[in-house]
Design a protein around this motif. Structure first.
Motif, PDB file in Angstrom:
ATOM      1  N   PHE A  66       0.820  -1.224   0.000  1.00 47.29           N
ATOM      2  CA  PHE A  66       0.000   0.000   0.000  1.00 47.29           C
ATOM      3  C   PHE A  66       0.850   1.268   0.000  1.00 47.29           C
ATOM      4  O   PHE A  66       0.526   2.252   0.658  1.00 47.29           O
ATOM      5  CB  PHE A  66      -0.964   0.020   1.194  1.00 47.29           C
ATOM      6  CG  PHE A  66      -1.856  -1.173   1.280  1.00 47.29           C
ATOM      7  CD1 PHE A  66      -2.752  -1.468   0.260  1.00 47.29           C
ATOM      8  CD2 PHE A  66      -1.796  -2.020   2.381  1.00 47.29           C
ATOM      9  CE1 PHE A  66      -3.569  -2.567   0.328  1.00 47.29           C
ATOM     10  CE2 PHE A  66      -2.617  -3.127   2.459  1.00 47.29           C
ATOM     11  CZ  PHE A  66      -3.507  -3.403   1.427  1.00 47.29           C
ATOM     12  N   GLY A  67       1.958   1.243  -0.717  1.00 52.76           N
ATOM     13  CA  GLY A  67       2.814   2.418  -0.804  1.00 52.76           C
ATOM     14  C   GLY A  67       3.782   2.566   0.357  1.00 52.76           C
ATOM     15  O   GLY A  67       4.538   3.529   0.409  1.00 52.76           O
ATOM     16  N   TYR A  68       3.771   1.635   1.293  1.00 54.51           N
ATOM     17  CA  TYR A  68       4.700   1.661   2.418  1.00 54.51           C
ATOM     18  C   TYR A  68       5.811   0.648   2.177  1.00 54.51           C
ATOM     19  O   TYR A  68       5.595  -0.377   1.528  1.00 54.51           O
ATOM     20  CB  TYR A  68       4.000   1.295   3.735  1.00 54.51           C
ATOM     21  CG  TYR A  68       2.967   2.271   4.192  1.00 54.51           C
ATOM     22  CD1 TYR A  68       3.321   3.454   4.827  1.00 54.51           C
ATOM     23  CD2 TYR A  68       1.614   2.021   4.005  1.00 54.51           C
ATOM     24  CE1 TYR A  68       2.359   4.361   5.255  1.00 54.51           C
ATOM     25  CE2 TYR A  68       0.643   2.918   4.434  1.00 54.51           C
ATOM     26  CZ  TYR A  68       1.027   4.076   5.060  1.00 54.51           C
ATOM     27  OH  TYR A  68       0.081   4.972   5.480  1.00 54.51           O
ATOM     28  N   THR A  69       6.972   0.908   2.722  1.00 59.28           N
ATOM     29  CA  THR A  69       8.052  -0.067   2.751  1.00 59.28           C
ATOM     30  C   THR A  69       8.114  -0.598   4.170  1.00 59.28           C
ATOM     31  O   THR A  69       8.350   0.153   5.116  1.00 59.28           O
ATOM     32  CB  THR A  69       9.399   0.576   2.363  1.00 59.28           C
ATOM     33  OG1 THR A  69       9.296   1.096   1.038  1.00 59.28           O
ATOM     34  CG2 THR A  69      10.526  -0.446   2.425  1.00 59.28           C
ATOM     35  N   PRO A 123       7.028  13.956   3.588  1.00 59.00           N
ATOM     36  CA  PRO A 123       5.988  14.786   2.974  1.00 59.00           C
ATOM     37  C   PRO A 123       5.211  14.075   1.863  1.00 59.00           C
ATOM     38  O   PRO A 123       4.136  14.523   1.474  1.00 59.00           O
ATOM     39  CB  PRO A 123       6.763  15.991   2.426  1.00 59.00           C
ATOM     40  CG  PRO A 123       8.183  15.576   2.390  1.00 59.00           C
ATOM     41  CD  PRO A 123       8.369  14.493   3.396  1.00 59.00           C
ATOM     42  N   LEU A 124       5.732  12.965   1.360  1.00 60.07           N
ATOM     43  CA  LEU A 124       5.033  12.208   0.321  1.00 60.07           C
ATOM     44  C   LEU A 124       3.885  11.379   0.899  1.00 60.07           C
ATOM     45  O   LEU A 124       3.035  10.904   0.162  1.00 60.07           O
ATOM     46  CB  LEU A 124       6.011  11.294  -0.429  1.00 60.07           C
ATOM     47  CG  LEU A 124       7.143  12.017  -1.175  1.00 60.07           C
ATOM     48  CD1 LEU A 124       8.078  11.010  -1.816  1.00 60.07           C
ATOM     49  CD2 LEU A 124       6.583  12.978  -2.220  1.00 60.07           C
ATOM     50  N   LYS A 128      -5.145  10.013   3.926  1.00 60.55           N
ATOM     51  CA  LYS A 128      -5.507   8.881   4.780  1.00 60.55           C
ATOM     52  C   LYS A 128      -4.270   8.101   5.227  1.00 60.55           C
ATOM     53  O   LYS A 128      -4.237   7.575   6.342  1.00 60.55           O
ATOM     54  CB  LYS A 128      -6.483   7.951   4.046  1.00 60.55           C
ATOM     55  CG  LYS A 128      -7.859   8.543   3.871  1.00 60.55           C
ATOM     56  CD  LYS A 128      -8.774   7.592   3.143  1.00 60.55           C
ATOM     57  CE  LYS A 128     -10.129   8.246   2.929  1.00 60.55           C
ATOM     58  NZ  LYS A 128     -11.034   7.430   2.131  1.00 60.55           N
ATOM     59  N   ARG A 129      -3.283   8.037   4.349  1.00 64.38           N
ATOM     60  CA  ARG A 129      -2.054   7.317   4.711  1.00 64.38           C
ATOM     61  C   ARG A 129      -1.352   8.017   5.878  1.00 64.38           C
ATOM     62  O   ARG A 129      -0.862   7.374   6.800  1.00 64.38           O
ATOM     63  CB  ARG A 129      -1.113   7.211   3.508  1.00 64.38           C
ATOM     64  CG  ARG A 129      -1.642   6.250   2.442  1.00 64.38           C
ATOM     65  CD  ARG A 129      -0.769   6.190   1.216  1.00 64.38           C
ATOM     66  NE  ARG A 129       0.571   5.742   1.553  1.00 64.38           N
ATOM     67  CZ  ARG A 129       1.681   6.252   1.029  1.00 64.38           C
ATOM     68  NH1 ARG A 129       1.613   7.239   0.156  1.00 64.38           N
ATOM     69  NH2 ARG A 129       2.859   5.790   1.360  1.00 64.38           N
ATOM     70  N   HIS A 130      -1.312   9.347   5.849  1.00 67.03           N
ATOM     71  CA  HIS A 130      -0.689  10.093   6.941  1.00 67.03           C
ATOM     72  C   HIS A 130      -1.496   9.941   8.227  1.00 67.03           C
ATOM     73  O   HIS A 130      -0.939   9.774   9.322  1.00 67.03           O
ATOM     74  CB  HIS A 130      -0.555  11.579   6.573  1.00 67.03           C
ATOM     75  CG  HIS A 130       0.145  12.371   7.621  1.00 67.03           C
ATOM     76  ND1 HIS A 130      -0.541  13.015   8.634  1.00 67.03           N
ATOM     77  CD2 HIS A 130       1.464  12.584   7.841  1.00 67.03           C
ATOM     78  CE1 HIS A 130       0.332  13.614   9.423  1.00 67.03           C
ATOM     79  NE2 HIS A 130       1.552  13.370   8.972  1.00 67.03           N
ATOM     80  N   TRP A 131      -2.812  10.006   8.119  1.00 61.63           N
ATOM     81  CA  TRP A 131      -3.687   9.822   9.281  1.00 61.63           C
ATOM     82  C   TRP A 131      -3.451   8.452   9.924  1.00 61.63           C
ATOM     83  O   TRP A 131      -3.302   8.345  11.146  1.00 61.63           O
ATOM     84  CB  TRP A 131      -5.149   9.967   8.847  1.00 61.63           C
ATOM     85  CG  TRP A 131      -6.128   9.721   9.954  1.00 61.63           C
ATOM     86  CD1 TRP A 131      -6.575  10.622  10.877  1.00 61.63           C
ATOM     87  CD2 TRP A 131      -6.767   8.478  10.260  1.00 61.63           C
ATOM     88  NE1 TRP A 131      -7.452  10.019  11.744  1.00 61.63           N
ATOM     89  CE2 TRP A 131      -7.593   8.698  11.384  1.00 61.63           C
ATOM     90  CE3 TRP A 131      -6.722   7.213   9.682  1.00 61.63           C
ATOM     91  CZ2 TRP A 131      -8.362   7.687  11.938  1.00 61.63           C
ATOM     92  CZ3 TRP A 131      -7.479   6.202  10.245  1.00 61.63           C
ATOM     93  CH2 TRP A 131      -8.297   6.452  11.367  1.00 61.63           C
ATOM     94  N   ILE A 137       1.633   5.477  15.129  1.00 62.79           N
ATOM     95  CA  ILE A 137       2.723   6.035  15.936  1.00 62.79           C
ATOM     96  C   ILE A 137       2.228   6.355  17.347  1.00 62.79           C
ATOM     97  O   ILE A 137       2.890   6.024  18.338  1.00 62.79           O
ATOM     98  CB  ILE A 137       3.317   7.290  15.265  1.00 62.79           C
ATOM     99  CG1 ILE A 137       4.097   6.876  14.010  1.00 62.79           C
ATOM    100  CG2 ILE A 137       4.220   8.059  16.219  1.00 62.79           C
ATOM    101  CD1 ILE A 137       4.551   8.041  13.146  1.00 62.79           C
ATOM    102  N   ALA A 138       1.065   6.963  17.457  1.00 63.55           N
ATOM    103  CA  ALA A 138       0.518   7.313  18.774  1.00 63.55           C
ATOM    104  C   ALA A 138       0.305   6.061  19.628  1.00 63.55           C
ATOM    105  O   ALA A 138       0.630   6.053  20.822  1.00 63.55           O
ATOM    106  CB  ALA A 138      -0.788   8.087  18.614  1.00 63.55           C
TER     107      ALA A 138
END
Length: 195
Positions: A66-69, A123-124, A128-131, A137-138
Motif C-alpha cells: 500500500f505504498g509503504y516499505t 511529505p510524500l 488517509k495514509r498520513h492519518w 505512531i501514537a
C-alpha cells in the motif's frame, strides 16, 4: 530508569557515522553489555570495532504494501524474545514490523523499551495514509517507556503524538566532531596539498 546489565539496540542497518557512537558507548560503559542487532553488512569496513562491542547481523526482509516499505527482521525478533535485555532501544522508523511486534510483546511482559527516532514525517505520505501512520505512531508510543530523539523538533513531534515530555531524551544525531576537531591540522594540510 534503573541500571541495566544488558542493553540491545536494534537498527535496520548500521550507518557508518554511528560506529564511533557505538564504540564510545561500549568503551565508556564496560559494566553493561551493549549489543547492536542490525540488518546491515558490516564487512571489513567495520573490522576495528572494540573488544566487548557485540553486534549481530540478521537479514532484512523488505515488503512493499500500500505504498509503504515494511521491514521484517525475524532473526532480531527471535533473539530478543528468547534472550530479553533489561532495556531495548528500537529504531523509531515505524515501518519496521519487527519493532511493532517487539513493543507489543515487551509491553505485555512489562519489559523496558524505548524508541530512538528522528521524529519526522515524509511529505510524500499524506491524506488517509498520513492519518493512519499518525494513529499507529501514537499507539506505539503509548506502549513505550520513552524515546531518544535528535533534537527539540523531534521532541515536539513525539509530544504531538501523545508521548509525555518527561519521557523524551534529546541526544544529537551527529558525526564524531571531537575526532574531526582533533584531526584539524592533518586535514588542513591535506586540503592545501589538494589545492
Amino acid at each position: 530508569m534503573h541500571a541495566c546489565d544488558r542493553v540491545v539496540i536494534v537498527q535496520r542497518y548500521i550507518p557508518h557515522y554511528r560506529i564511533p557512537l557505538f564504540q564510545r558507548l561500549a568503551a565508556e560503559n564496560q559494566d553493561i553489555l551493549i549489543e547492536v542487532l542490525h540488518g546491515g553488512d558490516l564487512g571489513k569496513r567495520y573490522a576495528n570495532l572494540p573488544e566487548g562491542f557485540v553486534n549481530r547481523q540478521y537479514r532484512n526482509i523488505i515488503i512493499r504494501l500500500f505504498g509503504y516499505t515494511i521491514v521484517l527482521q525475524a532473526g532480531v525478533l527471535i533473539n530478543v524474545l528468547l534472550n530479553p535485555p533489561e532495556l531495548l532501544i528500537l529504531e523509531g522508523t515505524f515501518g519496521v514490523l519487527t519493532n511493532i511486534l517487539l513493543i507489543f510483546l515487551r509491553s505485555i511482559r512489562n519489559e523496558k523499551t524505548i524508541y530512538w527516532t528522528a521524529g519526522w514525517d515524509n511529505p510524500l505520505v499524506s491524506g488517509k495514509r498520513h492519518w493512519l501512520k499518525s494513529k499507529i505512531i501514537a499507539q506505539l508510543l503509548k506502549l513505550s517507556d520513552g524515546a531518544i530523539v535528535y533534537g527539540s523538533e523531534a521532541s515536539r513531534y513525539l509530544v504531538r503524538h501523545g508521548l509525555a515530555q518527561d519521557k523524551i531524551w534529546i541526544a544529537q544525531n551527529t558525526i564524531d566532531v571531537e575526532r574531526i576537531a582533533a584531526e584539524h591540522d592533518h586535514w588542513g594540510t591535506q586540503g592545501n596539498l589538494i589545492k
